[in-house]
Design an enzyme around this catalytic site. Sequence first.
Site, mmCIF file in Angstrom:
data_model
loop_
_atom_site.group_PDB
_atom_site.id
_atom_site.type_symbol
_atom_site.label_atom_id
_atom_site.label_comp_id
_atom_site.label_asym_id
_atom_site.label_seq_id
_atom_site.Cartn_x
_atom_site.Cartn_y
_atom_site.Cartn_z
ATOM 1 N N ASP A 50 -64.359 31.403 31.265
ATOM 2 C CA ASP A 50 -64.524 32.178 32.493
ATOM 3 C C ASP A 50 -65.809 33.008 32.331
ATOM 4 O O ASP A 50 -66.903 32.505 32.546
ATOM 5 C CB ASP A 50 -63.263 33.024 32.654
ATOM 6 C CG ASP A 50 -63.170 33.738 33.977
ATOM 7 O OD1 ASP A 50 -63.667 33.218 34.977
ATOM 8 O OD2 ASP A 50 -62.569 34.828 34.007
ATOM 9 N N ARG A 58 -46.782 28.591 33.383
ATOM 10 C CA ARG A 58 -47.376 27.803 32.285
ATOM 11 C C ARG A 58 -46.780 26.401 32.246
ATOM 12 O O ARG A 58 -47.393 25.475 31.727
ATOM 13 C CB ARG A 58 -47.116 28.483 30.937
ATOM 14 C CG ARG A 58 -47.891 29.770 30.715
ATOM 15 C CD ARG A 58 -47.806 30.155 29.241
ATOM 16 N NE ARG A 58 -48.137 31.547 28.992
ATOM 17 C CZ ARG A 58 -49.360 32.012 28.783
ATOM 18 N NH1 ARG A 58 -50.383 31.191 28.803
ATOM 19 N NH2 ARG A 58 -49.556 33.294 28.546
ATOM 20 N N PHE A 89 -58.395 31.492 40.980
ATOM 21 C CA PHE A 89 -57.439 31.790 39.918
ATOM 22 C C PHE A 89 -56.458 30.631 39.828
ATOM 23 O O PHE A 89 -55.805 30.284 40.805
ATOM 24 C CB PHE A 89 -56.703 33.112 40.191
ATOM 25 C CG PHE A 89 -56.042 33.623 38.948
ATOM 26 C CD1 PHE A 89 -56.754 34.396 38.036
ATOM 27 C CD2 PHE A 89 -54.720 33.299 38.670
ATOM 28 C CE1 PHE A 89 -56.158 34.834 36.856
ATOM 29 C CE2 PHE A 89 -54.123 33.741 37.493
ATOM 30 C CZ PHE A 89 -54.842 34.503 36.595
ATOM 31 N N GLU A 121 -60.003 25.576 24.020
ATOM 32 C CA GLU A 121 -59.811 26.714 24.939
ATOM 33 C C GLU A 121 -59.281 26.192 26.275
ATOM 34 O O GLU A 121 -59.585 25.078 26.671
ATOM 35 C CB GLU A 121 -61.180 27.406 25.095
ATOM 36 C CG GLU A 121 -61.329 28.457 26.160
ATOM 37 C CD GLU A 121 -60.611 29.769 25.898
ATOM 38 O OE1 GLU A 121 -59.402 29.736 25.659
ATOM 39 O OE2 GLU A 121 -61.279 30.828 25.960
ATOM 40 N N ASP A 122 -58.492 27.009 26.965
ATOM 41 C CA ASP A 122 -57.982 26.560 28.272
ATOM 42 C C ASP A 122 -59.079 26.678 29.344
ATOM 43 O O ASP A 122 -59.418 25.712 30.013
ATOM 44 C CB ASP A 122 -56.711 27.317 28.674
ATOM 45 C CG ASP A 122 -56.875 28.826 28.695
ATOM 46 O OD1 ASP A 122 -57.919 29.345 28.238
ATOM 47 O OD2 ASP A 122 -55.948 29.528 29.162
#
Length: 180
Positions: free
Chosen positions: A105, A167, A154, A101-102
């Site tokens: 959150d 990206r 963010f 997973e990136d």
Amino acid sequence: MTERPYVVDEMISAKTIAARIEDLAREIDREYRDTDKLVVVGLLRGSFVFIADLVRELDLPVEVDFLEASSYGDAMQSSREVRILKDLRSPIEGRDVLVVEDIVDTGFTLHHVLKLLGSREPRKLRTIALLDKPARREVALKADWTGFEIPDEFVVGYGIDFAQRNRNLPFIGKVRFPEG
Ligand code: IMP
């Protein structure tokens, strides 16, 4: 999405990310040393750069598969739903699986994906997240390996986007809206 101009301030350099991935890969090699072939599952789209670098650091034999989940909230955050937009190509029953997973959150996405993949009865199911924002967590969950814990900011780059942009930045940066 917003067209408001913003700048990206570097938070984690490409060099720091690469060094951390080398360490994580050694730990994963150790954890799965008895496997004949590890199934590395990337969660699209944010993990595509991370998974590419991670699998190239692993000494284990690997197979790569992808899953795309989309999360969206309704008025109540706690009833947040996650939809599977693209499922795995291959069955994972009895297999050794690592979910990549990136960012973790709120935790809803990973929670849902683990429930789904767990129901398919893999032999071993583990998770790795490049980034973790513990301050935002709504589901009690932590990846088995985390690259970096970050504050509630963010971020973009290294596969992670803001409205499908950034990206392709080689580093992780923080989005900032200049005053005025
Ligand atoms: P969760 O279900 O709230 O844990 O959501 C995780 C997903 O939200 C990640 O896989 C990202 O796609 C997205 N996300 C969370 N934080 C950020 C961020 O700072 N930048 C870009 N995407 C983010």
